[in-house]
Structures are given as structure tokens and as C-alpha cells.
Motif scaffolding. Structure first.
Motif, mmCIF file in Angstrom:
data_model
loop_
_atom_site.group_PDB
_atom_site.id
_atom_site.type_symbol
_atom_site.label_atom_id
_atom_site.label_comp_id
_atom_site.label_asym_id
_atom_site.label_seq_id
_atom_site.Cartn_x
_atom_site.Cartn_y
_atom_site.Cartn_z
ATOM 1 N N VAL A 18 0.857 -1.188 0.000
ATOM 2 C CA VAL A 18 0.000 0.000 0.000
ATOM 3 C C VAL A 18 0.894 1.239 0.000
ATOM 4 O O VAL A 18 1.790 1.366 0.825
ATOM 5 C CB VAL A 18 -0.940 -0.004 1.227
ATOM 6 N N SER A 19 0.618 2.161 -0.934
ATOM 7 C CA SER A 19 1.464 3.347 -1.024
ATOM 8 C C SER A 19 0.707 4.653 -0.852
ATOM 9 O O SER A 19 1.323 5.719 -0.826
ATOM 10 C CB SER A 19 2.221 3.361 -2.360
ATOM 11 N N THR A 20 -0.625 4.586 -0.748
ATOM 12 C CA THR A 20 -1.414 5.801 -0.520
ATOM 13 C C THR A 20 -2.545 5.480 0.458
ATOM 14 O O THR A 20 -2.934 4.322 0.615
ATOM 15 C CB THR A 20 -2.047 6.337 -1.818
ATOM 16 N N GLU A 49 -5.593 6.283 -0.034
ATOM 17 C CA GLU A 49 -6.703 5.818 -0.868
ATOM 18 C C GLU A 49 -6.610 4.304 -1.085
ATOM 19 O O GLU A 49 -7.615 3.596 -0.996
ATOM 20 C CB GLU A 49 -6.693 6.559 -2.212
ATOM 21 N N GLU A 50 -5.412 3.806 -1.367
ATOM 22 C CA GLU A 50 -5.214 2.358 -1.521
ATOM 23 C C GLU A 50 -5.529 1.626 -0.224
ATOM 24 O O GLU A 50 -6.113 0.541 -0.246
ATOM 25 C CB GLU A 50 -3.775 2.043 -1.946
ATOM 26 N N GLY A 67 -9.200 1.358 0.149
ATOM 27 C CA GLY A 67 -9.715 0.377 -0.800
ATOM 28 C C GLY A 67 -9.496 -1.045 -0.313
ATOM 29 O O GLY A 67 -10.370 -1.908 -0.428
ATOM 30 N N LEU A 68 -8.315 -1.305 0.252
ATOM 31 C CA LEU A 68 -8.006 -2.629 0.781
ATOM 32 C C LEU A 68 -8.885 -2.952 1.993
ATOM 33 O O LEU A 68 -9.409 -4.066 2.108
ATOM 34 C CB LEU A 68 -6.521 -2.699 1.156
ATOM 35 N N ARG A 109 -14.334 5.973 2.113
ATOM 36 C CA ARG A 109 -12.876 5.942 1.999
ATOM 37 C C ARG A 109 -12.205 7.100 2.748
ATOM 38 O O ARG A 109 -11.320 7.780 2.225
ATOM 39 C CB ARG A 109 -12.437 5.903 0.542
#
Length: 89
Positions: free
Chosen positions: A9-11, A13-14, A17-18, A31
Motif C-alpha cells: 500500500v502506497s497511498t 486511498e489504496e 480500498g483494501l 474511503r
């Protein structure tokens, strides 16, 4: 127990989402951290035992998101689910 690999995960937002995918949040999940709190306290029941794999990598790439996730899960455990076990590996 559910294991969630957060190492890639780099953001933020990601990360959301996860979390949406892994915890089966509803399609309208916003989110953000307010929406996360609303989801875990009233919309879904998260597992009794959660392991986040790759935690050091998450904190390296998304430090604020990782700290907020941990803070909210600690609060959730204190207020609603004292038996909840969360591991950060």
C-alpha cells in the motif's frame, strides 16, 4: 483470523480500498477515517482476530494512515470489542 497484507500500500486511498475489500464494507463506503469508524461501529462486524502483515512498510509509505488505523482500532477495541486481537507484523 484474517491476514491483511498492507506491505504494498502506497497511498491512503489504496489503504481504504483494501480495508473496504477485506472487511466487506458497503459499496457506499466513503474511503476516509470517519467512514471507517462508521463502518466498523455500525455497518459490518470485523473479524475477532486481524493480522496486518507488512506493517513497517505501510508506516514507511503511509505513516499518517497507518497511525490512524491503529488509533481507531484501539478505540474500537476499548469501546466495543475488548476481545478484539489486532497484530501488526
Amino acid at each position: 483470523m484474517v491476514t491483511i497484507d498492507v506491505s504494498s500500500v502506497s497511498t491512503e486511498e489504496e489503504l481504504h480500498g483494501l480495508l473496504k475489500q477485506e472487511f466487506d464494507f458497503p459499496y457506499f463506503y466513503g474511503r476516509n477515517w470517519d467512514a471507517f469508524w462508521d463502518a466498523v461501529t455500525g455497518l459490518v462486524r470485523i473479524p475477532d482476530h486481524i493480522r496486518f502483515a507488512g506493517w513497517a512498510e505501510l508506516l514507511e509509505h503511509v505513516p499518517d494512515g497507518g497511525r490512524m488505523l491503529q488509533l481507531l482500532l484501539d478505540r474500537y477495541r476499548a469501546e466495543y470489542r475488548p476481545g478484539l486481537l489486532v497484530e501488526y507484523t
